[in-house]
Design a protein around this motif. Sequence first.
Motif, short mmCIF file in Angstrom:
data_model
loop_
_atom_site.label_atom_id
_atom_site.label_comp_id
_atom_site.label_asym_id
_atom_site.label_seq_id
_atom_site.Cartn_x
_atom_site.Cartn_y
_atom_site.Cartn_z
N ILE A 76 0.86 -1.18 0.00
CA ILE A 76 0.00 0.00 0.00
C ILE A 76 0.90 1.23 0.00
CG2 ILE A 76 -1.69 1.34 1.31
CD1 ILE A 76 -2.66 -1.36 2.46
N PRO A 99 -4.15 4.33 -1.83
CA PRO A 99 -5.26 4.66 -0.94
C PRO A 99 -6.29 5.59 -1.56
CG PRO A 99 -3.26 5.76 -0.24
CD PRO A 99 -2.86 4.78 -1.30
N THR A 102 -8.40 3.39 -4.05
CA THR A 102 -9.17 2.46 -3.23
C THR A 102 -10.24 3.19 -2.44
OG1 THR A 102 -7.20 1.06 -3.00
CG2 THR A 102 -9.00 0.68 -1.46
N ALA A 214 -7.62 0.46 2.95
CA ALA A 214 -6.78 -0.19 1.95
C ALA A 214 -6.15 -1.47 2.50
CB ALA A 214 -5.69 0.77 1.47
N ALA A 218 -6.62 -4.93 0.68
CA ALA A 218 -5.44 -5.69 0.27
C ALA A 218 -5.51 -7.12 0.80
CB ALA A 218 -4.16 -5.00 0.76
#
Length: 256
Positions: A76, A99, A102, A214, A218
């Motif tokens: 990330i 981020p 997302t 995030a 993930a």
Amino acid sequence: MQDSVVEIRVVSPIVTKGFRKVADLRALEYPGIKVSHSQITAGPGSIESEFEAALSVPGTIAEAIKAQNEGIHAVIIDCMGDPGLRPSREAVTIPVLGPCETGMHLAAMLGHRFSVLTVMRRLRASFENTAAVAGLSTKLASVRSVDIPVLELEEDLDRTKAMLIKEGIRAVEEDGAEALVFGCTGLMGCALALREGLLARGIDVPVVDPIPAAISVAAALVRSNLAHSKLTFPQPPEKQLLGYDYIHLPMSLAAE
């Protein structure tokens, strides 16, 4: 991956030491999820412009490659400019999440239209461009700023939270936002205060805190055996990279 620990690396694309506290990231861990941190060694102190974002990209790509080589399952990028997102996806096969991208998609799922609450007014075009690339322009109600530089957000946290509440209310009441997303990862941890301030005004809308969100996304991707498409993000060819000796594509990734 159903029964294994998912290891996620949060890469800070800035050189300011201590801005991202490892303890704050560890607090986001939950059973089956382990979070580690790294940051670039050459680049900007913070990112509040396209210029600074560009300077952070080589180091960010290198950290993504390093993470994959160390067996990390997903990366990330710790900045709402998503610097280096697309080239990092070309360079590795593990999921790499920005981020901003997302957070915007999540906000668009949770409300008809959303607003971004960021640090500086000058970043508006960047967020509008990100929304356009993500196909979310019609979902973006507005980009509002608290006008506090990134590295000063924690100097007076009460003021920062008060400004977020003020601009959040305006985003809903004046711009038609039905969901909100932070436009700076330095605002991590402020979502509860914003939610409470909005509820006190009778406004019940979701607030997306991009880094915690995030991390969860993930983990879900890894457990679902999903990663970015190599048709969209094809493997780069192996060739000379003058001045970038610290960037080494995994041999298995180099395109012929």
